[in-house]
Enzyme design. Structure first.
Site, short mmCIF file in Angstrom:
data_model
loop_
_atom_site.label_atom_id
_atom_site.label_comp_id
_atom_site.label_asym_id
_atom_site.label_seq_id
_atom_site.Cartn_x
_atom_site.Cartn_y
_atom_site.Cartn_z
N HIS A 39 -37.26 85.38 -53.99
CA HIS A 39 -36.96 86.49 -53.08
C HIS A 39 -36.71 86.04 -51.65
O HIS A 39 -35.79 86.83 -51.11
CB HIS A 39 -37.95 87.55 -53.45
CG HIS A 39 -38.07 88.38 -54.40
ND1 HIS A 39 -38.92 88.12 -55.35
CD2 HIS A 39 -36.77 89.12 -54.96
CE1 HIS A 39 -38.59 89.17 -56.46
NE2 HIS A 39 -37.41 89.46 -56.27
N TYR B 171 -38.13 81.01 -60.93
CA TYR B 171 -36.95 81.73 -60.38
C TYR B 171 -37.15 82.97 -59.50
O TYR B 171 -36.54 83.58 -59.12
CB TYR B 171 -35.73 82.04 -61.62
CG TYR B 171 -34.83 81.06 -61.60
CD1 TYR B 171 -33.98 80.61 -60.71
CD2 TYR B 171 -34.84 80.24 -62.90
CE1 TYR B 171 -32.98 79.64 -60.87
CE2 TYR B 171 -33.85 79.10 -62.83
CZ TYR B 171 -33.05 78.83 -61.93
OH TYR B 171 -32.08 77.84 -61.98
#
Length: 653
Positions: free
Chosen positions: A428, A425
């Site tokens: 960015h 996850y």
């Protein structure tokens, strides 16, 4: 061409046995544990108590089913099969991951683990502030302060040794492979999708405050213009439950609850929860400074690293949603007091957020038709939403009528979020560097801001100066970045924390995986039963990018970092992130529902009330937005998913 094709049609590389793998595969990546670590500390702790789900689908039928699914996946790829067959293959992939890729560091030696503290109310019918007592037979499971789990075997979860952890230099990887040379948009999404992900991540996990002493020091190249040399990166906080002299696999603590309980809004401690509440009608405070304290007590949330405008917007929206749920419940149950209204509204709000993420956010981000059906089936079952809502549950299992209301199942391993889930996850690139705020009324520009101008205390100033409807409209009509190489936000490569310290978050992402014992890309794929990339060219699918990868990694394919490999590989049709990340997702996304009794055995009228269950079923991201900002209706008219691009006012393009 991605790693699947590179491995050869219909064949997967032979898996060496454990000793061969340590010698051949993990030695180049620094994950083979030294001989000195082969003692009892690598699993010699007391065995965890057995939990439900042991022996998950171990029959001969399921063994053959899973083997056939794996064969079809390697030969063709699940995403290239007809939808019914692709769904069947995904079931087999998930079966195998559930049986082989859930590992419990809680079995490792531990001293002074957190214990549930007595709290107000009956934990059988409410979520506790710290996440304890979700499993009443194992009260500390998933509570704040417990260890992250693993999706790789514990023997593969050692931190890289000091000389290896800087190879190649994380700053070099950041500058050469991550830097955004031009903004590459994710055209099927809006920026709310990027803000939502951070909203969820701040709810799911945090390693806590890094110590200020003894940071990693990153060597800089002669032409590096880093403004504050030397570059340093704080280390991950130590696991305070490890015994003295521990030298085993990496373990670390999640400082927030592991459960999907919207702890970002409600807090992970009794102190945070008290600070968030008004004390009347079950409601939460709507603070003039935008959001509740997120670090405990009256601490200023704007001084927490990562605080920005997107977080303020969604936090405020779902605080308002909680209060609206309280109003609905109070009208239905006028005799209920403050505590009863608060606890029931919290359950409803958290479940609504989980539903939105499952059936709206995730299908928007991975919009392959097969994946979309599978994700919606997690909530509604293969019977579909229409049939499930009309007829109720059809049987007790999750396949036909979905996970909510099915039996709780931990699949033989105590529940926790995992370090590998955290790693995949790290997305960015979704974040743009610049934001054009515009008026909902006529699409006229208000002002253009950089990410830095929308972060920290400045976020609250913008939230006070610009209406919430204009902010939501602006985010809903702009695109986030694509999750690919050379698209990392430049302002996050020189991110200024609220305390003034500069960080390169791209270099930090690389270093964190190495520090936390998350295997590098090829070994990670092997451990998830996927073929590794056979060449830089096969991984990148582009000669120029392959040459850049080869140069940075000095022709050592096994050195490629997990994040780099995932950003480089071919993505299935409609996917914003990699198929490698998807494997962790299909394991952990459903597990977060399956293990939580408030989404399974206790997802029932006696806990949620009929009004609460109807609220969850009837609402979507769009309806939440329109309830609190009905002026957004023209922008959302005909938009099927709140995370897809909205209409511009006046037909603006």
């Amino acid at each position: 061409m991605g790693p699947r094709e590179a491995a050869g049609a219909g064949t997967a590389p032979a898996r060496p046995d454990s000793a061969e793998r340590q010698a051949a595969d993990r030695t180049p990546t620094g994950h083979a544990p030294p001989a000195a670590r082969s003692g009892p500390q690598r699993g010699g702790g007391p065995a965890a108590k057995p939990v439900t789900g042991a022996g998950y689908r171990r029959s001969r039928f399921w063994a053959l089913y899973d083997a056939l699914a794996g064969l079809l996946d390697r030969r063709f790829g699940w995403d290239r099969l007809p939808t019914p067959l692709g769904l069947a293959v995904l079931v087999g992939i998930r079966n195998r991951l559930r049986k082989r890729n859930l590992h419990d560091p809680g079995r490792l030696p531990s001293v002074g683990p957190p214990r549930p503290a007595p709290g107000p109310g009956d934990p059988r019918v409410r979520r506790t502030a710290d996440g304890s007592c979700n499993d009443l037979d194992h009260p500390s499971m998933g509570m704040a302060g417990t260890r992250f789990g693993r999706n790789v075997p514990l023997d593969s979860a050692y931190a890289e040794p000091p000389g290896r952890i800087m190879t190649p230099n994380p700053r070099l990887v950041s500058r050469r492979l991550m830097t955004r040379t031009r903004f590459q948009p994710a055209g099927s999404l809006n920026v709310l999708a990027a803000a939502w992900l951070q909203f969820m991540i701040r709810d799911w996990f945090s390693h806590g405050r890094s110590p200020s002493e003894d940071p990693w020091t990153i060597p800089l190249e002669p032409d590096d213009d880093w403004p504050a040399p030397p570059m340093t990166i704080p280390r991950i906080p130590a696991d305070t439950t490890r015994p003295p002299g521990y030298d085993g696999p990496v373990t670390s603590l999640n400082t927030v609850s592991h459960w999907w309980d919207l702890s970002l809004v409600y807090g992970s401690s009794a102190e945070e929860q008290r600070a968030a509440r008004t004390g009347a009608d079950g409601k939460l405070r709507l603070r003039s400074r935008g959001t509740r304290p997120m670090a405990g007590g009256e601490a200023d949330p704007a001084m927490e690293p990562g605080f920005w405008l997107g977080l303020v917007m969604l936090h405020t929206l779902f605080t308002r949603e909680h209060n609206a749920i309280c109003d609905r419940l109070r009208a239905e149950y006028p005799g209920w007091g403050d505590d009863e209204l608060f606890e029931r509204a919290r359950l409803v709000n958290a479940a609504l957020v989980a539903k939105i993420h499952t059936v709206e956010w995730t299908p928007a981000v991975i919009s392959h038709p097969t994946a979309v059906i599978g994700l919606r089936a997690n909530w509604w079952g293969l019977a579909s939403e229409r049939i499930s809502r009309a007829l109720g549950r059809l049987g007790g299992g999750e396949v036909v009528s979905g996970i909510p209301g099915s039996p709780t199942d931990h699949f033989g391993v105590p529940y926790s979020l995992t370090e590998e889930f955290v790693a995949v996850y790290r997305m960015h690139p979704l974040i743009p560097d610049e934001y054009g705020l515009r008026s909902l009324g006529d699409d006229s520009p208000i002002r253009r801001y950089t990410l830095r101008e929308l972060s920290g205390p400045a976020a609250l100033e913008v939230a006070s100066a610009v209406s919430a409807a204009d902010l939501l409209y602006s985010f809903g009509t702009e695109h986030p970045g694509a999750i690919v190489l050379n698209n990392f936000p430049r302002l996050l490569q020189e991110f200024e924390r609220p305390d003034g310290r500069l960080m390169d978050l791209a270099a930090t992402d690389i270093l964190r995986c190495r520090e936390l014992g998350v295997p590098r890309y090829n070994e990670f794929r092997r451990l998830l039963h996927l073929p590794p990339a056979r060449s830089f060219e096969a991984l990148a699918g582009d000669p120029g990018l392959a040459a850049a990868l080869r140069e940075v990694y000095r022709d050592r394919l096994e050195d490629v970092d997990l994040t780099v490999g995932m950003f480089a590989e071919r993505r299935p049709e409609g996917f914003a992130f990699s198929d490698t990340a998807f494997r962790v997702f299909i394991l952990m996304a459903s597990r977060r529902l399956n293990s939580d009794r408030f989404f399974t055995a206790d997802y029932a009228e006696r806990i949620y009330t009929r009004a609460g269950l109807d609220w969850i079923a009837d609402n979507t991201m769009a309806s939440v937005l329109l309830r609190h900002h009905p002026e957004l209706r023209p922008a959302l008219r005909g938009v099927g998913n709140g995370f897809a691009p909205w209409h511009r006012a006046g037909g603006a393009g």
